[in-house]
Design an enzyme around this catalytic site. Structure first.
Site, PDB file in Angstrom:
ATOM      1  N   LYS A  37     -40.504   9.536 -33.520  1.00 24.36           N
ATOM      2  CA  LYS A  37     -40.848  10.961 -33.411  1.00 24.36           C
ATOM      3  C   LYS A  37     -41.294  11.527 -34.767  1.00 24.36           C
ATOM      4  CE  LYS A  37     -40.182  10.752 -29.086  1.00 24.36           C
ATOM      5  NZ  LYS A  37     -39.035  10.990 -28.225  1.00 24.36           N
TER       6      LYS A  37
HETATM    7  C1  LIG Z   1     -38.255  10.787 -26.848  1.00 18.43           C
HETATM    8  C2  LIG Z   1     -38.209  11.746 -25.725  1.00 18.43           C
HETATM    9  C3  LIG Z   1     -37.002  12.198 -25.179  1.00 18.43           C
HETATM   10  C4  LIG Z   1     -35.675  11.610 -25.531  1.00 18.43           C
HETATM   11  O1  LIG Z   1     -35.396  11.672 -26.880  1.00 18.43           O
HETATM   12  P1  LIG Z   1     -34.142  10.834 -27.457  1.00 18.43           P
HETATM   13  O2  LIG Z   1     -33.883  11.488 -28.775  1.00 18.43           O
HETATM   14  O3  LIG Z   1     -34.629   9.430 -27.587  1.00 18.43           O
HETATM   15  O4  LIG Z   1     -33.029  10.976 -26.503  1.00 18.43           O
HETATM   16  C5  LIG Z   1     -37.042  13.187 -24.214  1.00 18.43           C
HETATM   17  N1  LIG Z   1     -38.204  13.699 -23.784  1.00 18.43           N
HETATM   18  C6  LIG Z   1     -39.388  13.278 -24.262  1.00 18.43           C
HETATM   19  C7  LIG Z   1     -40.640  13.900 -23.764  1.00 18.43           C
HETATM   20  C8  LIG Z   1     -39.428  12.270 -25.235  1.00 18.43           C
HETATM   21  O5  LIG Z   1     -40.602  11.834 -25.696  1.00 18.43           O
END
Ligand SMILES: *Cc1c(COP(=O)(O)O)cnc(C)c1O
Length: 409
Positions: free
Chosen positions: A197
């Site tokens: 991210k």
């Molecule tokens: C990555 C992601 C999540 C989950 O994030 P985590 O921190 O890995 O739990 C939820 N929604 C979307 C759209 C994502 O891309």
């Protein structure tokens, strides 16, 4: 594929250097802070988490911020604190990561999908309207790829039908809509600091909350349902008893994670500018190809440029999406798919009876989409390699004047 003059093709990326999709840019400041954390002996939830929450809250101009161990945890707790539970329906997009939908299920509610706008790939308010029933309790919009959703449309529906809004901002740390940071429109805004991210702590998440009592309940639920900041009970101002006030979860963030996050956050805008540069480079490099590139960001929004995805329509591109994926991997370029649409997964189909035909835009996108590397870690030569590999795969020689890499580098 059309025949091509091999002499016009740039050299392929060296076989020993696979370009990992979504690799984070980690610098010395993070490394030193992690070492400092390890040496301090305080690894769990403590002062670095408190600092990270405050810095993130200020960056997002929000009322309250609570750090958690994932965005999935953030979505789950947001729905619980919003009062969502068994018997309720929660509307979300058919084109998202499975965690968005799973969080709704784990809150005890029934997920209801709405199709996306085929242009923005964000949930379409006109599709939401069709899904609202007497049992609808909340909407979970996802700012897809970092492109802000139509918040005017969504807020209007929420007001008219008295619905809660939990924003999934996993892609959208830097995004704004009409000058307001995303994640501050709804009752809750949920962010991810997963390794790929825009701000990466390995695993990690954050919730923005409007109301102080919601943030306080979130903290309690994130740490077993214990009433006091439990980390204080081991500090030097004496042992403190805690009381369990409800059955909570183990969703707290560690100082080790916050140590990374603090410095990722300090460089969030620099990294955003670099990703914007790469995004623009891809846009011009692919303008003559038979693929669908993302539309430019909407006026009066700030895109966070989390994903750069193109659509491979086999009728136009002369190859399937999966053939394209294979060809890119063979050229040492890591790619992603965001996402196979939710109704295409067997569990959801079996459990909720969702039919792919009912979500034509999400399903078609899920079958044609490919995400290219878009990390601030990419060098100019990496970006050249991605461009060359995409063009080579589709049978297009490099554009005139395109920079070529010097041998080996
Ligand atoms: C990555 C992601 C999540 C989950 O994030 P985590 O921190 O890995 O739990 C939820 N929604 C979307 C759209 C994502 O891309």
């Amino acid at each position: 594929m059309m025949s091509i003059d091999k002499a016009l093709l740039p050299p392929q990326r060296p076989k020993d250097r696979f370009l990992v999709f979504g690799a984070p840019l980690i610098e010395d400041a993070e490394i030193q802070e992690v070492v400092d954390c390890l040496k301090s002996g305080w690894l769990g939830t403590g002062p670095k988490v408190a600092r990270f929450e405050e810095e993130f809250r200020k960056y997002k101009r929000a009322h309250h911020a609570v750090a958690l161990n994932s965005c999935t945890a953030a979505l789950h707790l947001s729905l619980l604190v919003a009062g969502v539970g068994p018997g309720d329906e929660v509307i979300t997009t058919a084109l998202t990561f499975c965690a968005t939908v799973n969080a709704i299920i784990h809150a005890g509610a029934t997920p209801v999908l709405a199709d996306v706008d085929p242009r923005t790939l964000n949930i379409d308010p006109r599709e939401i309207v069709r899904k609202i029933t007497a049992r609808t309790r909340a909407i979970v919009p996802v700012h897809f790829a970092g492109r802000p959703c139509d918040m005017d449309g969504i807020l209007d529906l929420a007001r008219r039908h008295a619905l809660k809004i939990v924003e999934d901002c996993a892609h959208a740390a830097e995004a704004e809509y009409r000058g307001q940071p995303v994640g501050t429109f709804g009752d809750f805004g949920c962010f991810s600091f997963y390794a790929t991210k825009n701000i990466a702590t390995g695993e990690g998440g954050m919730v923005l909350a409007r109301r102080e009592e919601d943030a306080a309940r979130m903290k309690t639920l994130a740490l077993h349902g214990m009433s006091k900041d439990a980390w204080k009970r081991f500090s030097d101002d004496g042992y403190r008893h805690y009381q369990v006030v409800e059955a909570g979860f183990k969703y707290n963030m560690m100082d080790l994670q916050a140590a990374i996050g603090l410095h990722q956050l300090a460089r969030v805008e620099t990294a955003w500018r670099r990703r914007r540069e790469i995004w623009d480079r891809y846009q011009s490099a692919f303008s003559d190809l038979p693929v669908v590139a993302p539309p430019p960001p909407e006026l009066s929004t700030r895109h966070s440029f989390h994903l750069y995805s193109i659509l491979i329509d086999p009728d136009r591109a002369g190859m399937s999406r999966d053939e394209f994926l294979g060809a890119m991997t063979a050229q040492n370029i890591g790619i992603g798919v965001h996402y196979v649409a939710i109704p295409e997964h067997p569990f959801y189909r079996d459990r909720f009876g969702w039919q792919p035909d009912d979500y034509p835009h999400a399903v078609r996108t899920g079958r044609q989409t490919v995400s290219l590397p878009l990390s601030a870690k990419l060098s100019d030569a990496d970006v050249d390699d991605v461009v060359a590999a995409v063009r080579r795969t589709l049978g297009y020689p490099s554009k005139n004047g395109q920079r070529r890499r010097e041998g080996g580098g």
